[in-house]
Design an enzyme around this catalytic site. Structure first.
Site: not given
Ligand code: SAM
Length: 473
Positions: A236, A239, A258, A263, A285, A359
């Site tokens: 989430a 994109n 996610d 999100r 997770d 990022c």
């Molecule tokens: N890939 C996405 C995009 O391009 O739109 C952006 C991802 S963002 C950098 C990182 C995401 O990892 C967040 O939405 C967060 O909620 C999720 N996240 C964090 N820990 C996680 C886990 N253990 N399992 C799945 N998702 C996780």
């Protein structure tokens, strides 16, 4: 120790947050503290300019033994300082071999930024607003339209099409209602930085995705063929998932995970608007997703874009110019999660190719994570050499790190970003796959969620402001 080597050590220490610049200068025990302090301060002041010149001159690719921090100090001294006033030893002739190219790149930078003095270059390059020079990148969603049709639409609206750009300088030169196609990505339109397309009908209809160029690289480099099964581990707001679906032509399957319900809801809206039909969303997770689950037995491609410090994000840099860099503790916690997630992803038995991206600009979250995961894979995986012409490479902290890609406003005209493409060294035969014992999943640092919500893309119906989704990492 010679002053240049000492300055490089201090610079590396500052970057790795081992202490303040002053503290590290004193701790270096270098005899002439004043001399060392001045050299480090000046090199640091010009850091972005030096990065750009070194990258475009290809210095680190040509001189593999030259460490990046030392290169920065030496190039500072050669181009902006007083020309090896303190010796230079064996580095002087080495730099001499690249002098003409480095000087030419510095001159080119000045011409393109319309400045004549080195100081003016510094003003433009070092203020946080240098991010405002980054163009507006617009990905054409090929699930709904084609680049040709999008170009025609903009032309009919009075925009002036410049064709496919051939260099970053062409992109930098875009002004007013000019636009071009990106030199690297065939479905990426490029507009001047200030162009606002949030209200544009093509954006609202999901034909266009407002997505930074660096953030388009992961799906492009993962390149799953149509029909493949793919995991988007931290997906989430989606994109990159929507880009993956476009690469797959909506054929095959994306398992997108996610943890964040809000999100995910935004993501469902985005995917519906983008016409994505091959994606299964799960509020789960990723660390708790079992690699031995038969649902994922055909997963050969994984995109891992985990939570990170976000230190490379333009928005953050612009809005919080005085923002503190992430603390050591925060970086440690993030890097530990990122490593776990990467190791977990590498445990999927049919995996062939994985893209790891952040990022963040911090090596702790980037090269260090990749190095550790590869070491722990005992040779089963390696870095794939990708985009050899990409000017900004991974920091040379381990052999092969140059296969990683970095991005920044100064060197690639994008947000700050890091990408590593990891591939299996040997293709497992279907027989060996069947024999393989179930890989040991990495234990999760967060409690496993009780609620597991699966949603096909398109289920989410709440309205999300366009700006909330655009520019997402
Ligand atoms: N890939 C996405 C995009 O391009 O739109 C952006 C991802 S963002 C950098 C990182 C995401 O990892 C967040 O939405 C967060 O909620 C999720 N996240 C964090 N820990 C996680 C886990 N253990 N399992 C799945 N998702 C996780």
């Amino acid at each position: 120790m010679a002053v240049y080597a000492a300055a490089a050590t201090v610079l590396a220490g500052v970057e790795n947050r081992q202490g303040s610049l002053k503290g590290l200068v004193y701790a270096s025990k270098f005899q002439n503290v004043k001399q060392l302090y001045a050299l480090v301060c000046e090199t640091q002041r010009y850091s972005a300019v030096l990065d750009a010149v070194i990258a475009s001159a290809g210095l680190l690719r040509a001189e593999k033994k030259l460490r990046p921090h030392l290169a920065k100090v030496l190039v500072y001294e050669l181009l902006l300082g007083k020309g090896f006033r303190w010796g230079g030893g064996r580095w002087k002739p080495l730099l001499g071999r690249h002098q003409a190219r480095l000087k030419a790149e510095l001159a080119r930078l000045k011409v393109h930024r319309g400045v004549s003095r080195n100081e003016d270059l510094l003003e433009v390059g070092s203020r946080p607003g240098s991010a405002s020079q980054v163009p507006r990148f617009v990905r054409v969603n090929t699930l709904k339209t084609s680049p040709d049709d999008a170009v025609d639409y903009f032309k009919r609206q009075g925009f002036s099409y410049q064709g496919r750009a051939s260099s970053l300088e062409d992109l930098r030169a875009l002004k007013g209602k000019y636009f071009a196609l990106d030199p690297l990505l065939p479905e990426l339109l490029v507009f001047p930085a200030q162009t606002d397309l949030h209200e544009h009908p093509l954006y609202r209809a999901g034909h266009l995705i407002l997505q930074d160029k660096a953030s388009c690289l992961p799906a492009m480099l993962l390149a799953p063929p149509p029909g493949s099964h793919v995991i988007d581990a931290c997906a989430a707001p989606g994109n990159k998932t929507s880009h993956l679906a476009a690469v797959l032509k909506n054929q095959g399957k994306i398992f997108a995970f996610d943890l964040d319900a809000k999100r995910l809801a935004s993501m469902a809206t985005l995917l519906a608007r983008a016409g994505v039909s091959c994606c299964e969303l799960a509020e789960e997770d990723f660390l708790a997703v079992s690699p031995s689950d038969t649902r994922y037995r055909r997963v050969q491609y994984i995109l891992l874009d985990p939570s990170c410090s976000g230190s490379g994000m333009l928005g953050r840099r612009l809005e919080e110019p005085g923002a503190e860099p992430p603390s050591k503790e925060r970086l440690c916690a993030l890097a530990a999660f990122q490593l776990r997630a990467l190791r977990h992803a590498l445990a999927f038995p049919a995996l062939q190719r994985l893209v790891y991206s952040t990022c963040s600009l911090c090596p702790e979250e980037n090269e260090d994570v990749v190095q550790e995961a590869l070491q722990q894979s005992s040779g089963a995986f390696r870095l794939a050499p990708v985009l050899p012409s990409w000017p900004h490479r991974g920091r040379g902290t381990f052999p092969g790190a140059e296969h990683c890609l970095r991005a920044s406003p100064e060197t690639t005209l994008t947000s700050g970003f890091f990408i590593a493409v990891i591939e299996r060294t040997e293709v497992p035969s279907s027989a060996s796959l069947a024999e393989q014992p179930a890989p040991e999943p990495v234990s999760s640092p967060v409690p496993k969620r009780k609620r597991r919500r699966k949603a096909a893309a398109g289920e989410g119906t709440q309205q999300v402001a366009g700006g909330e989704l655009q520019d997402a990492h």
